[in-house]
Scaffold this motif. Structure first.
Motif: not given
Lengths: 135, 135
Positions: B72-75, B91, B125-130
């Motif tokens: 569920e990436f941002k927005g 990323l 866990h969830k790690l997302e870099l923008y």
DNA sequence: GTAGATGCAAAGTATTTGCGACAAG
DNA sequence: CTTGTCGCAAATACTTTGCATCTAC
């Protein structure tokens, strides 16, 4: 004590209305991460005439102004939290739903390094840990 | 080449239907992270009679069976990806929407350490870099 | 005084579900 | 056979928006 949400609004040119003041106050006092429904409930206790549309509009405005930050934890509704200087991430207890905030400089540094490796400048990130309490 | 989605279904006791086979195939062939709408489009080209409800039901089933994973990436809308042995994080190029997969053992280790510090066992866990591309 | 905020209800999205017909094991 | 799946349309959950009225500055 850092800047209040009200003073942030003024410095960011956000017009202050009674409704916004109430929402700001409720968010300031919240030590958890309420979703819009919950925020609306709390706000309604102070002024029952505030509509949920205003709550939605206000959290969005506050988010765009860098006053609140939005979280979209797994499978749930959007939740909000006041944005302060110190960045932190979240560890979520998958059984109880309890949320623990933590800071880890080491991880932050590594994230920048990863972005850098691919030729990117980090503008934002999301790190959520989901765990169960050990006995 | 690792196990196919079909063989995973069999080993997990998930009944195979024509619709599920098609959805499995499309997801296997996808190198991106399609949302349900996009998946429905691709699937429709193969069998135009599959309904979007089935696509929703199937991705949920596959997710619960550990065959697909949901992001569920941002927005945005929920996006899906085939789940393989090697875990990776994402990323996201905030300008183009491009998604880069990466692995960083160091970060993984630190996450476990953080959870441990608070008395938790990490289950997810969830790690997302923008980021934005550097010139 | 005027641009912007509010309340209300209606409209959007994304996703889920009840149900009768149908297919897999 | 029998249990679970499918397609359809209706329902739900969350969020946004048009519009007339009202308010902060």
């Amino acid at each position: 004590m850092s800047e209040t949400i009200e003073s942030k609004c003024i410095s960011k040119g956000v017009k202050l209305t009674d409704q916004r003041r109430i929402i700001a106050r409720v968010m300031s006092e919240a030590s958890d991460h309420p979703d819009v429904d919950e925020l609306y409930n709390r706000v309604s206790k102070i002024d029952s005439k505030i509509s949920i549309a205003t709550v939605y509009r206000t959290v969005k405005l506050f988010e765009e102004s860098g006053i609140l930050t939005k979280h979209e934890f797994k499978g749930g509704k959007a939740r909000y939290e006041e944005l302060n200087e110190g960045h932190h991430d979240h560890l979520i207890d998958v059984r109880s739903g309890e949320i623990i905030e933590f800071v880890d400089e080491e991880i932050e540094k590594l994230q920048k390094k990863v972005a850098d490796k691919y030729g990117y400048e980090l503008v934002d990130h999301k790190l959520e840990l989901y765990g169960i309490k050990k006995k």
